[in-house]
Write an enzyme that holds these catalytic residues in place. Sequence first.
Site, short mmCIF file in Angstrom:
data_model
loop_
_atom_site.label_atom_id
_atom_site.label_comp_id
_atom_site.label_asym_id
_atom_site.label_seq_id
_atom_site.Cartn_x
_atom_site.Cartn_y
_atom_site.Cartn_z
N GLY A 135 29.24 3.72 -16.82
CA GLY A 135 28.49 4.89 -16.95
C GLY A 135 27.71 4.86 -18.28
CB CYS A 243 25.69 -4.14 -20.33
SG CYS A 243 27.30 -3.90 -21.43
CG LEU A 244 21.69 -1.41 -19.10
CD1 LEU A 244 20.75 -0.31 -19.54
CD2 LEU A 244 22.20 -1.10 -17.51
CD GLN A 284 -10.42 -15.60 10.08
OE1 GLN A 284 -10.97 -14.42 9.38
NE2 GLN A 284 -11.17 -16.73 10.51
CD GLU A 368 21.20 -2.37 -13.84
OE1 GLU A 368 21.05 -2.67 -15.04
OE2 GLU A 368 22.22 -1.93 -13.31
CB THR A 370 11.67 2.96 -14.40
OG1 THR A 370 11.06 3.25 -15.78
CG2 THR A 370 12.69 4.21 -14.53
CG HIS A 371 7.35 -1.27 -11.99
ND1 HIS A 371 7.46 -2.56 -11.90
CD2 HIS A 371 6.11 -0.96 -12.41
CE1 HIS A 371 6.13 -3.08 -11.83
NE2 HIS A 371 5.37 -2.08 -12.00
#
Lengths: 389, 248
Positions: A135, A243-244, A284, A368, A370-371
Amino acid sequence: MSKFKGVDYYNFDSLLTEEEILIRNTIREFVDDNILPIIEDYYMRGEFPAQLVPKMAEMGMFGATLPAKYGCAEMNNVAYGLVMQELERGDSGVRSFASVQSSLVMYPIYTFGSEAQKDYWLPKLARAEKIGCFGLTEPDFGSNPGGMITRAEEKSDCYVLNGAKMWITNGTNADVAVVWAKLNEKVHGFLVEKGTKGYSAPEMKGKHSLRASITSELIFEDCEIPKENIFPNTSGLRSPLMCLNQARYGIAWGVIGSAMTSYDTALNYSLSRVQFGKPIAGFQLTQEKLVHMLTEITKMQFMTLQLGRLKDKDESRFQQVSLAKRNNVAQALEIGRIAREILGANGILSEYPIMRHTANLESVKTYEGTHEMHTLIVGEDVTGIAAFE
Amino acid sequence: MKIAVCVNHVPDTEAKVRISSDGKTIDKAGINFILNPYDEIAVEQGLQLKEKFGGEVIVVSLGGDSNKETLRKALAMGADKAVLLKDDSIRDSFAVAAALADALKEINPDVILLGKQSIDYDNSQMVGLVGELLNLPSVSVVVKLEIQDNKIICEREIEGGHEKVESQLPIVLSVQKGLCEPRYPSLKGIMAAKSKPIEEKQIPAVNSKVETISLRMPQSKAAGKIVGTDSTAVKELVRLLHEEAKVI
């Protein structure tokens, strides 16, 4: 359908050891036999296939890189990555379960825990006699975890936790939660056991993604936990981020498995689907799509393998993990979407794995880190200028 | 209890096999090789016997260096040590059995297990040949077994039923599907297998008694026949199934 044989256009396997190949093939077989026959059904019903957990534990999939003295396989990071790849070829939700148990629960206990915490928890978590969750994220603090509201207060004989966490994989079914909270304005880690007074973990419902995985809130209302449940060896927010970083590494590998199954499904479909008198693989536009998918998968494989080799030498940097997580998830998602196009309307059916994978990856792209955050982490690394602080 | 399991390294069941230019052997290039599935059952049975009676499981394979992959898998499943009889030359069943029997004599096991057949050449001769060469009893196609002291009772699969037989240890057994379900190697088992020994042995040449003259691929299936596209075709379809295909 014929058995999945992997995607290997550049003799990738020649860079793996005999053990790494055997580990990958073993998990591949496990996924073929145990996950693929049931997963669509669990996904549609929105249920986690909990019966898989003891089998996964018996095979040693949890905490597999940790030392043998805790009952773990003590294998390298590349082998661990290959396990994640194969599990996610099954389903991102099942891979998430393994990621959380290994990287977000066992790893912090091993890295920041006391000897007593390690000796008690790690063997039980490895055998999945106990399930864990992690958490950190809160309803109002996602990309900016340093702003967390959850607080711990020190009393003479306990710590008292107050606050709430959100988007917690395995929360409702976890026996122990690794919870990050501020104690005197500094982030610390605590172990909160299921059944502790003032602790509840209701499941979040209504997801269109990761439906075969449990996602929960964690609520702490004057939750008293024993003094020995604090991690003694943490160093502020850096600790949960470590950790992440472990989990992101596993994700970078995992989504390759998802991309491979989308590509493999689309390739097979395009060879058997006939329109205008010939297989659509002969057009194609379809070939361009297939070649694009294969190219991106091949690039991912080699980048992620090198990341794993660096990690095994303890030479990888967290920014490199960010780059791989960012790239691989985005590419796997794009590959899923292209595969769906090749399958046409059939692509949306649960008869094929594509829609499920693609819907899962929408979550994986955001969780984990964001982009966007990974873009800024690498952006800061190459320019020396932080764009978000 | 000392248990020996003979394991073969065979093309994957899904492999697309091609014949080499000599017309007598298969082209191994690009083919994935696996532990023969029936031998995998034999390894599992060996491990179960060890778990019940104690002792050790020794796996034996005849072939080239690539057979080590198969031995490594058996070690990862839990076998204790492996012996590679190093010879990649072409041998008939007798010459294979002679090599295995030589090695097994030295190991001197209480139980010798092998699959009922290798899925590559399907000769199904090993159990009888090895038994004869070692002068031991042999039982084939075993689907159930029970050992008490030196006595063994096996159930064999026969046409339309099962046969129960009794014999004495030491014994050679070939196993059939249904005897037990092979375990997955655990990740710990795979890591541990790295440090388990594979003993390599040079073995003498033995003249084969049977020579392969040629291999050929099965004939490709004839195209299907569409009898009709609506309910009026049902009668004709039933007639063809009955009279031509003879399946109903």
